[in-house]
Design a protein around this motif. Structure first.
Motif, PDB file in Angstrom:
ATOM      1  N   PHE A  19       0.804  -1.219   0.000  1.00  0.00           N
ATOM      2  CA  PHE A  19       0.000   0.000   0.000  1.00  0.00           C
ATOM      3  C   PHE A  19       0.836   1.268   0.000  1.00  0.00           C
ATOM      4  O   PHE A  19       0.387   2.300  -0.487  1.00  0.00           O
ATOM      5  N   THR A 241      -9.305  12.344  -0.561  1.00  0.00           N
ATOM      6  CA  THR A 241      -9.951  11.183   0.054  1.00  0.00           C
ATOM      7  C   THR A 241      -9.547  11.064   1.516  1.00  0.00           C
ATOM      8  O   THR A 241     -10.386  10.842   2.398  1.00  0.00           O
ATOM      9  N   TRP A 242      -8.237  11.232   1.763  1.00  0.00           N
ATOM     10  CA  TRP A 242      -7.736  11.132   3.125  1.00  0.00           C
ATOM     11  C   TRP A 242      -8.398  12.196   4.019  1.00  0.00           C
ATOM     12  O   TRP A 242      -8.810  11.910   5.147  1.00  0.00           O
ATOM     13  N   MET A 245     -11.953  11.113   4.930  1.00  0.00           N
ATOM     14  CA  MET A 245     -11.984  10.060   5.938  1.00  0.00           C
ATOM     15  C   MET A 245     -11.529  10.603   7.294  1.00  0.00           C
ATOM     16  O   MET A 245     -12.074  10.247   8.334  1.00  0.00           O
TER      17      MET A 245
ATOM     18  N   GLY B 119     -10.194   2.645   5.161  1.00  0.00           N
ATOM     19  CA  GLY B 119     -11.289   3.518   4.759  1.00  0.00           C
ATOM     20  C   GLY B 119     -10.877   4.415   3.601  1.00  0.00           C
ATOM     21  O   GLY B 119     -11.640   4.626   2.657  1.00  0.00           O
ATOM     22  N   VAL B 120      -9.664   4.918   3.665  1.00  0.00           N
ATOM     23  CA  VAL B 120      -9.176   5.791   2.594  1.00  0.00           C
ATOM     24  C   VAL B 120      -8.950   4.983   1.320  1.00  0.00           C
ATOM     25  O   VAL B 120      -9.452   5.322   0.244  1.00  0.00           O
ATOM     26  N   ASN B 123     -11.726   3.742  -0.828  1.00  0.00           N
ATOM     27  CA  ASN B 123     -12.392   4.791  -1.615  1.00  0.00           C
ATOM     28  C   ASN B 123     -11.473   5.428  -2.639  1.00  0.00           C
ATOM     29  O   ASN B 123     -11.879   6.302  -3.387  1.00  0.00           O
ATOM     30  N   PHE B 124     -10.205   4.996  -2.619  1.00  0.00           N
ATOM     31  CA  PHE B 124      -9.246   5.567  -3.559  1.00  0.00           C
ATOM     32  C   PHE B 124      -9.241   4.687  -4.809  1.00  0.00           C
ATOM     33  O   PHE B 124      -8.284   3.997  -5.104  1.00  0.00           O
ATOM     34  N   PRO B 178      -8.484  -3.469   1.170  1.00  0.00           N
ATOM     35  CA  PRO B 178      -9.019  -2.657   2.273  1.00  0.00           C
ATOM     36  C   PRO B 178     -10.509  -2.900   2.530  1.00  0.00           C
ATOM     37  O   PRO B 178     -10.948  -2.925   3.676  1.00  0.00           O
TER      38      PRO B 178
END
Lengths: 262, 300
Positions: A19, A241-242, A245, B119-120, B123-124, B178
């Motif tokens: 990631f 996005t971050w 959230m 969560g991020v 949605n990414f 995720p």
């Protein structure tokens, strides 16, 4: 039973690598615009691009409209179902889950056929009408998340008592909804709102097929034509996005500390 | 008539309101139902009906039969393969990571961090995700370049291509893993520590614990969530479109081209294409909901 074993660490390390590496690579790539040294040129170019400003602004406005329409649609419905029509709950829940079953591309295909300029309700002929259609499409896409957030919020408060208390003090339905119920599910509504924003801001399919100048199609266009700007845009999108959230976590935590246990 | 009015009376009594207000109570959800009808049900219904009509509006099964053209079958098939691969791999990896963070005896701060990040990342998706992987594993991507520099290993010479089946799967995993973590976390919480302790005391090996205790409890949510991931990937288009333009022949990209320019030269075949997608995502979602209901028994 604390077992610090090697397996979990391997899983977490590999996961972290998978990631983190694309984020680092994207960031590194976005800095390479100036030959031979790192610079923020790509970001400067992106932010200075009039189309970036226009499309990002357009999508933000659409997201805002989506949130407003979504809240106005979902809060009264979920409230009413909780208060008066609990028997209808499975039906409403099923409907709110449908957008997960029907892909966005199928929905917008249906819109284009049903609301084209020769149809009974021509919504694609005029720009403002298409914006409205796109907003409604986004409300539909966000429905599963918005409804669940609001419904969870409503279940956590005593809807009936609040309503009866408000009624006995002479409140009408608008007052009950907007000055009693809405403030009490504020956190849930905000969570749903930020999630909606994150979904809408970069949405591609609906905007592209309805031919509206949104951020998602702009991203795709830049990706097809430029080298370094796409990476900068990906980092920007990730940051947005971050932020969404993070705000969800923030309002959730704020609610927990603001409302101490009785 | 008698029956319906008697149910109305019962409903009125149980709601504690008079006759006149019952109709009004239904009106409360009318805006929502009208909205759902206009922007969810009618548009879908239009396509479903159109899939069974010819150009003049007569009933026909020809469109469904025409779905068997090799190019359409190939598009469905590659979509199904990409979705299945990304769902199964994403499911296994996501479960391992979630289990490691929740029950693996690692420091406490890891779990909330993982959840927020999931969560991020879930949605990414879409075009920016495609950019990120192009910058990572594309021909000039960082990882590609580093592998060449330090290991003299060019993945593109060994048949890897980001704009291919596995490239798409690797990219989809970025939102699939995720999502799996987010949905599986409550189910893993439902695995009570006492079960593990009891089975250890009774002399069970780790394998026996998983085979006879954990798996029977977990499999509905594991399988169900994997099906959800499948539907999630199947309906996705923006990531693939951003990654490959329209060069990879998956079903959503074919449908996109059909909507834009009627590439099949047959409107009604386009409707059948959409119907096929609804049937596939519908089936996996129905199975998910059913399995979820089963798995919730253990989460009380």
């Amino acid at each position: 039973m604390k077992r610090a074993r090697i397996g979990p660490w391997i899983a977490l390390t590999l996961g972290t690598l998978y990631f983190i590496v694309p984020l680092i690579a994207t960031f590194e790539f976005s800095l390479r615009m100036r030959r031979g040294e790192y610079s923020f040129d790509a970001y400067r170019v992106v932010f200075a691009d009039a189309r970036f400003q226009a499309t990002f602004g357009y999508s933000s406005l659409l997201a805002l409209a989506t949130i407003i329409v979504g809240v106005l649609l979902v809060v009264p419905t979920a409230y009413w179902v909780n208060l008066r029509l609990p028997k209808l709950r499975p039906v409403i829940e099923f409907i709110t889950l449908l957008p997960l079953v029907i892909p966005a591309i199928v929905l917008v295909f249906g819109y284009l056929r049903l609301y084209n300029s020769e149809s009974w309700l021509p919504m694609t002929g005029h720009e403002q009408a298409t914006d409205l259609l796109l907003t409604f499409g986004y409300v539909t896409l966000a429905l599963p998340y918005m409804y669940r957030a609001v419904d969870n919020g409503l279940r956590a408060i005593d809807v009936r008592t609040l309503t009866e208390a408000a009624q006995s003090l002479g409140a009408g339905w608008p007052t009950i909804l907007f000055r009693v119920i809405l403030p009490n599910v504020r956190v849930a509504v905000l969570s749903g709102a930020f999630l909606t924003f994150a979904i809408v801001i970069g949405e591609f399919t609906m905007a592209a097929l309805l031919n509206r100048p949104a951020f998602g199609p702009y991203l795709q266009l830049i990706g097809a034509n430029r080298a370094y700007e796409p990476s900068a845009l990906a980092i920007i999108a990730f940051a947005v996005t971050w932020a969404c959230m993070g705000l969800i976590n923030l309002v959730g935590r704020g609610a927990r500390t603001a409302a101490p246990a009785p | 008539m008698t029956q319906s009015s008697s149910t109305q009376v019962t409903a009125a009594r149980s709601a504690g309101v008079s006759f006149g207000r019952i109709d009004w109570a239904w009106l409360g959800v009318a805006p929502f139902l009208i909205f759902a009808l206009l922007f969810l049900i009618l548009p879908t219904g239009f396509l479903v009906v159109g899939a069974f009509q010819d150009n003049d509006g007569n009933f026909t099964l020809k469109n469904i039969a025409n779905l068997s053209q090799p190019s359409i079958v190939a598009a469905y098939w590659i979509s199904i393969k990409v979705s299945a691969a990304s769902a199964v791999i994403g499911g296994l990896v996501g479960f391992s990571i979630a289990y490691a963070a929740i029950a693996g005896g690692v420091p406490r701060w890891i779990r909330p961090t993982l959840m927020t990040f999931s969560g991020v990342a879930s949605n990414f998706a879409g075009v920016p995700l495609a950019f990120a992987f192009l910058a990572t594993l594309g021909r000039t991507g960082l990882v590609t370049a580093l592998l060449v520099t330090y290991f003299d290993f060019n993945i593109y010479q060994y048949g890897f291509n980001l704009l291919s089946f596995w490239g798409l799967v690797i990219t989809y995993l970025y939102f699939q893993i995720p999502l799996m973590i987010l949905i599986m976390a409550p189910a893993i919480d439902g695995l009570k520590r006492e079960w593990r302790e009891a089975s250890t005391i009774l002399g069970a090996t780790t394998w026996q614990y998983w085979r006879y205790v954990a798996m029977p409890v977990l499999w509905p949510s594991l399988l169900g969530t994997t099906l959800l991931l499948f539907a999630n990937a199947f309906g996705a288009i923006a990531t693939a479109y951003g990654l490959t333009g329209s060069s990879l022949n998956i079903i959503t990209i074919l449908l996109f081209a059909q909507i834009r320019g009627d590439v099949l030269h047959d409107q009604n075949l386009g409707y059948a294409l959409a119907l096929g997608m609804i049937v596939i995502t519908g089936c996996s979602n129905v199975a998910y909901i059913w399995l979820r209901a089963r798995s919730e028994r253990w989460q009380r």
